[in-house]
Design a protein around this motif. Structure first.
Motif, PDB file in Angstrom:
ATOM      1  N   MET A 114     -16.901 -24.636  25.663  1.00 22.03           N
ATOM      2  CA  MET A 114     -15.495 -24.556  26.604  1.00 22.03           C
ATOM      3  C   MET A 114     -15.275 -25.313  27.816  1.00 22.03           C
ATOM      4  N   LEU A 115     -14.135 -25.453  28.768  1.00 27.53           N
ATOM      5  CA  LEU A 115     -13.976 -26.246  29.847  1.00 27.53           C
ATOM      6  C   LEU A 115     -13.376 -25.497  30.011  1.00 27.53           C
ATOM      7  N   VAL A 116     -13.665 -24.893  31.227  1.00 29.79           N
ATOM      8  CA  VAL A 116     -12.566 -23.894  32.370  1.00 29.79           C
ATOM      9  C   VAL A 116     -12.533 -23.585  33.296  1.00 29.79           C
TER      10      VAL A 116
ATOM     11  N   CYS B 211     -18.449 -32.939  20.088  1.00 28.23           N
ATOM     12  CA  CYS B 211     -18.156 -31.941  20.875  1.00 28.23           C
ATOM     13  C   CYS B 211     -16.411 -31.167  20.935  1.00 28.23           C
ATOM     14  N   ARG B 212     -16.006 -30.814  20.373  1.00 31.82           N
ATOM     15  CA  ARG B 212     -14.641 -29.271  20.295  1.00 31.82           C
ATOM     16  C   ARG B 212     -14.587 -28.899  22.135  1.00 31.82           C
TER      17      ARG B 212
ATOM     18  N   VAL C  34     -17.840 -18.368  16.271  1.00 36.63           N
ATOM     19  CA  VAL C  34     -16.986 -18.970  16.886  1.00 36.63           C
ATOM     20  C   VAL C  34     -16.989 -19.107  18.368  1.00 36.63           C
ATOM     21  N   LEU C  35     -17.514 -18.391  18.915  1.00 42.84           N
ATOM     22  CA  LEU C  35     -18.393 -18.788  20.550  1.00 42.84           C
ATOM     23  C   LEU C  35     -17.983 -19.903  20.916  1.00 42.84           C
ATOM     24  N   PRO C  36     -18.231 -20.292  22.009  1.00 47.79           N
ATOM     25  CA  PRO C  36     -18.424 -21.961  22.516  1.00 47.79           C
ATOM     26  C   PRO C  36     -20.144 -21.763  22.435  1.00 47.79           C
ATOM     27  N   ASP C  37     -20.896 -22.786  21.744  1.00 45.47           N
ATOM     28  CA  ASP C  37     -21.988 -23.111  22.212  1.00 45.47           C
ATOM     29  C   ASP C  37     -22.657 -23.855  23.815  1.00 45.47           C
TER      30      ASP C  37
ATOM     31  N   GLN D  88     -22.940 -36.508  31.362  1.00 44.53           N
ATOM     32  CA  GLN D  88     -23.711 -37.150  29.771  1.00 44.53           C
ATOM     33  C   GLN D  88     -25.476 -35.900  30.126  1.00 44.53           C
ATOM     34  N   GLY D  89     -26.076 -35.648  31.249  1.00 42.83           N
ATOM     35  CA  GLY D  89     -27.010 -35.204  31.865  1.00 42.83           C
ATOM     36  C   GLY D  89     -27.180 -33.584  31.003  1.00 42.83           C
ATOM     37  N   ILE D  90     -25.789 -33.113  31.514  1.00 35.30           N
ATOM     38  CA  ILE D  90     -25.648 -32.041  30.967  1.00 35.30           C
ATOM     39  C   ILE D  90     -26.069 -31.621  29.462  1.00 35.30           C
ATOM     40  N   LEU D  91     -24.926 -32.223  28.748  1.00 30.65           N
ATOM     41  CA  LEU D  91     -24.984 -32.615  27.257  1.00 30.65           C
ATOM     42  C   LEU D  91     -26.144 -32.856  26.155  1.00 30.65           C
ATOM     43  N   GLU D  92     -26.609 -34.183  27.464  1.00 31.05           N
ATOM     44  CA  GLU D  92     -28.115 -34.100  26.578  1.00 31.05           C
ATOM     45  C   GLU D  92     -29.248 -32.848  27.136  1.00 31.05           C
TER      46      GLU D  92
END
Length: 138
Positions: free
Chosen positions: A1-3, A24-25, A49-52, A121-125
């Motif tokens: 989730m992006l806030v 990622c959704r 269903v909560l965001p990862d 990219q660092g956050i996702l990795e």
């Protein structure tokens, strides 16, 4: 989730996600009030269903990221969700307040687009490549 309330920043984050190796959704919410409504509604539907991961801006209308973080960590159904603050602020008081309130990480948004993509990219990795998240949440 992006806030994130800034549509330009949200678009850049979405583009960075799209260029990553992870599928990622992204659920984009533009203010803190709506973020809490959505998270509470998802919690009622069931934990699967909560965001990862939540990327949370601090400076938003209606309810700040700090307020969202405090509310999330006080809610039994939301308190364990990882939250990375992604904001333009690099003020030490914001960093300290975010961690004190339960943030999992704090990243200052780079002004340069390439540097922002690298940060995302660092956050996702880290969160999806290195860290292990629970399959079944309590």
């Amino acid at each position: 989730m992006l806030v994130e309330d800034d549509p330009g920043d949200a678009g850049l984050v979405r583009a960075a996600f799209a260029s990553s190796r992870f599928v990622c959704r992204i659920d984009h919410i533009s203010d803190g009030v709506e973020a809490m409504k959505r998270l509470r509604a998802l919690a009622l539907e069931g934990t699967h269903v909560l965001p990862d991961l939540i990327l949370l801006d601090l400076n938003m209308p209606k309810k700040s990221g700090h307020e969202v973080l405090v509310e999330m960590k006080a809610d039994a159904a939301l308190k364990d969700l990882p939250v990375v603050v992604l904001t333009t602020s690099d003020a030490e008081r914001d960093v300290a307040a975010a961690y004190h309130s339960g943030a999992s990480g704090f990243v200052t948004k780079p002004v340069d687009v390439d540097a922002l993509f690298e940060a995302i990219q660092g956050i996702l990795e880290y969160w999806f490549g290195v860290m292990r998240l629970p399959v079944n949440r309590p």
